[in-house]
Motif scaffolding. Structure first.
Motif, PDB file in Angstrom:
ATOM      1  N   LYS A  28     -83.727 -14.996 -53.279  1.00  0.00           N
ATOM      2  CA  LYS A  28     -82.447 -15.562 -53.707  1.00  0.00           C
ATOM      3  C   LYS A  28     -81.797 -16.314 -52.559  1.00  0.00           C
ATOM      4  N   LEU A  29     -81.105 -17.406 -52.885  1.00  0.00           N
ATOM      5  CA  LEU A  29     -80.232 -18.081 -51.932  1.00  0.00           C
ATOM      6  C   LEU A  29     -78.810 -17.652 -52.245  1.00  0.00           C
ATOM      7  N   HIS A  30     -78.164 -17.006 -51.265  1.00  0.00           N
ATOM      8  CA  HIS A  30     -76.820 -16.468 -51.450  1.00  0.00           C
ATOM      9  C   HIS A  30     -75.781 -17.403 -50.840  1.00  0.00           C
ATOM     10  N   PHE A  31     -74.698 -17.649 -51.595  1.00  0.00           N
ATOM     11  CA  PHE A  31     -73.563 -18.444 -51.137  1.00  0.00           C
ATOM     12  C   PHE A  31     -72.386 -17.495 -50.902  1.00  0.00           C
ATOM     13  N   LEU A  32     -71.891 -17.424 -49.669  1.00  0.00           N
ATOM     14  CA  LEU A  32     -70.776 -16.539 -49.339  1.00  0.00           C
ATOM     15  C   LEU A  32     -69.610 -17.352 -48.791  1.00  0.00           C
ATOM     16  N   ASN A  33     -68.415 -17.010 -49.231  1.00  0.00           N
ATOM     17  CA  ASN A  33     -67.219 -17.590 -48.642  1.00  0.00           C
ATOM     18  C   ASN A  33     -67.105 -17.128 -47.189  1.00  0.00           C
ATOM     19  N   LYS A  34     -66.963 -18.067 -46.255  1.00  0.00           N
ATOM     20  CA  LYS A  34     -66.956 -17.705 -44.839  1.00  0.00           C
ATOM     21  C   LYS A  34     -65.774 -16.800 -44.485  1.00  0.00           C
ATOM     22  N   THR A  35     -64.652 -16.969 -45.160  1.00  0.00           N
ATOM     23  CA  THR A  35     -63.442 -16.216 -44.829  1.00  0.00           C
ATOM     24  C   THR A  35     -63.411 -14.843 -45.487  1.00  0.00           C
ATOM     25  N   THR A  36     -63.721 -14.787 -46.789  1.00  0.00           N
ATOM     26  CA  THR A  36     -63.623 -13.519 -47.523  1.00  0.00           C
ATOM     27  C   THR A  36     -64.941 -12.751 -47.539  1.00  0.00           C
ATOM     28  N   HIS A  37     -66.056 -13.436 -47.230  1.00  0.00           N
ATOM     29  CA  HIS A  37     -67.404 -12.848 -47.173  1.00  0.00           C
ATOM     30  C   HIS A  37     -67.923 -12.457 -48.551  1.00  0.00           C
ATOM     31  N   THR A  38     -67.254 -12.892 -49.597  1.00  0.00           N
ATOM     32  CA  THR A  38     -67.686 -12.581 -50.960  1.00  0.00           C
ATOM     33  C   THR A  38     -68.724 -13.593 -51.433  1.00  0.00           C
ATOM     34  N   GLU A  39     -69.698 -13.108 -52.191  1.00  0.00           N
ATOM     35  CA  GLU A  39     -70.722 -13.990 -52.749  1.00  0.00           C
ATOM     36  C   GLU A  39     -70.205 -14.579 -54.055  1.00  0.00           C
ATOM     37  N   PHE A  40     -70.237 -15.915 -54.155  1.00  0.00           N
ATOM     38  CA  PHE A  40     -69.694 -16.563 -55.340  1.00  0.00           C
ATOM     39  C   PHE A  40     -70.745 -17.379 -56.097  1.00  0.00           C
ATOM     40  N   LYS A  41     -71.950 -17.482 -55.531  1.00  0.00           N
ATOM     41  CA  LYS A  41     -73.004 -18.235 -56.207  1.00  0.00           C
ATOM     42  C   LYS A  41     -74.357 -17.749 -55.709  1.00  0.00           C
TER      43      LYS A  41
END
Length: 368
Positions: free
Chosen positions: A218-231
């Motif tokens: 899987k390729l994981h997309f994480l928000n740099k600030t919140t560290h949450t995966e959104f895609k």
């Protein structure tokens, strides 16, 4: 685009990597190659072998850096490989190497980065290893500035270039971790289900994003600030490489997956159709284009002719150049041996490639 072969140097063992630079400060560009048995080869720009030296007997060298790390106006040579010894050398005009310092790891060195990470106008050495450590080293004497330990080996790392205040690393333990670049303090950690092979930052229209991937396919997309995966993007094979680059205000990224279909396979490798693929992620975080059937061993971004191109080397020995904007393949040449490393001399528009069969080939690129 076409590529004219200028010369083909042939050696008796696999060439795992090459680097370009004026290694002995004589005003001439040299090609430095490393072999599977720990030898270092020095070639001229015309492909003539001028010197060779055993560095780590029967232990492969993976990484070569040619850079002026002490700001004395002369380049140094930095090497890392399977024996876990990071070595730094000076090289004289007759290509004799003088050791400056060594730093010992307890396992194979996975990667070496050279960056000024504390804004003191001096480059530090960032090295990470299968011994589970990432270490920041003083470039003058190799002493440890700080280090951190993972649960398992570390496969990839990068520096947050915008402020150079964060180091991001991915581990075989399935974690990605960020550290303060000044003191090494852990900032945050995220656990995934399997080994992380690659990490990078991408400046998108939606803000800064962390991309990572590995053996969970899987390729994981994480928000740099919140560290949450959104895609998440799913692959059939391991996610092997992710590289971001300017385009032009924000970033795009190239992602490649890797198939091991050729292991223990009686079918000749040139007849195997790989399920692995390459995708381009744009600044909107959408897939801009994708290509299937290429097992990528190495890749490099080329900026020439006022355009951006992607050069890749494959397990089949193909050197492929892709138009970044469209994903159109402009060049595909094969040497029928795994292509391990690509280096580009932008001034002379020459692409240097090293292969498993011991070849180093120079290609002159020409726009049609």
């Amino acid at each position: 685009m076409q590529a004219k072969e200028l010369w083909n140097f042939k050696y008796t063992e696999s060439i795992l990597g090459i680097e370009l630079g004026d290694i002995n400060n004589n005003g001439e560009l040299e090609i430095v190659a490393c072999t599977r048995t720990g030898k270092l080869l020095f070639l001229t720009q015309n492909g003539k072998l001028i010197h060779q030296e055993i560095i780590s007997k029967d232990k492969p060298i993976w990484h070569i850096k040619i850079v002026d790390i002490d700001k004395d106006g002369e380049n140094e040579l930095i090497l890392g490989g399977m024996d876990g010894v990071l070595r730094t050398f000076k090289c004289n005009t007759t290509y004799d190497l003088e050791i400056l310092w060594v730093h010992n790891f307890n396992g194979s060195i996975s990667g070496i980065l050279i960056e000024d990470i504390n804004n003191d106008n001096n480059n530090e050495i960032i090295a990470f290893s299968l011994d589970k450590t990432i270490r920041i080293l003083n470039p003058l004497d190799g002493s440890l500035i700080w280090g951190q330990i993972f649960i398992d080996g570390i496969g990839d790392a990068t520096v947050f270039i915008k402020d150079k205040d964060i180091i991001l690393a991915g581990g075989n333990d399935g974690t990605i971790r960020t550290f303060n670049s000044i003191d090494g303090k852990l900032i945050w950690v995220r656990q995934f289900s399997d080994k992380i092979r690659c990490v990078c930052y991408l400046n998108s229209i939606k803000g800064w994003v962390v991309l990572c991937g590995g053996d969970d396919k899987k390729l994981h997309f994480l928000n740099k600030t919140t560290h949450t995966e959104f895609k998440t993007i799913f692959f059939k094979d391991y996610v092997w490489k992710c590289v971001s680059y300017p385009y032009p205000r924000f970033n795009n990224a190239i992602i490649s997956s890797y198939s091991f279909d050729y292991f223990d396979n009686s079918t000749p490798i040139k007849q195997i159709f790989f399920s692995s693929k390459i995708i381009c992620i744009d600044e909107f975080l959408d897939i801009k284009w994708k290509l299937k059937g290429f097992n990528v061993e190495c890749l490099q971004i080329l900026d020439i002719y006022d355009k951006t191109f992607i050069s890749i080397g494959t397990t089949k020995g193909e050197i492929i150049i892709i138009e970044e904007k469209t994903g159109r393949i402009l060049l595909n040449k094969s040497n029928y041996s795994c292509l391990n490393s690509i280096q580009f001399d932008k001034d002379n528009e020459i692409l240097y490639c090293s292969y498993d069969n011991g070849n180093v080939i120079a290609f002159k690129l020409e726009e049609i």
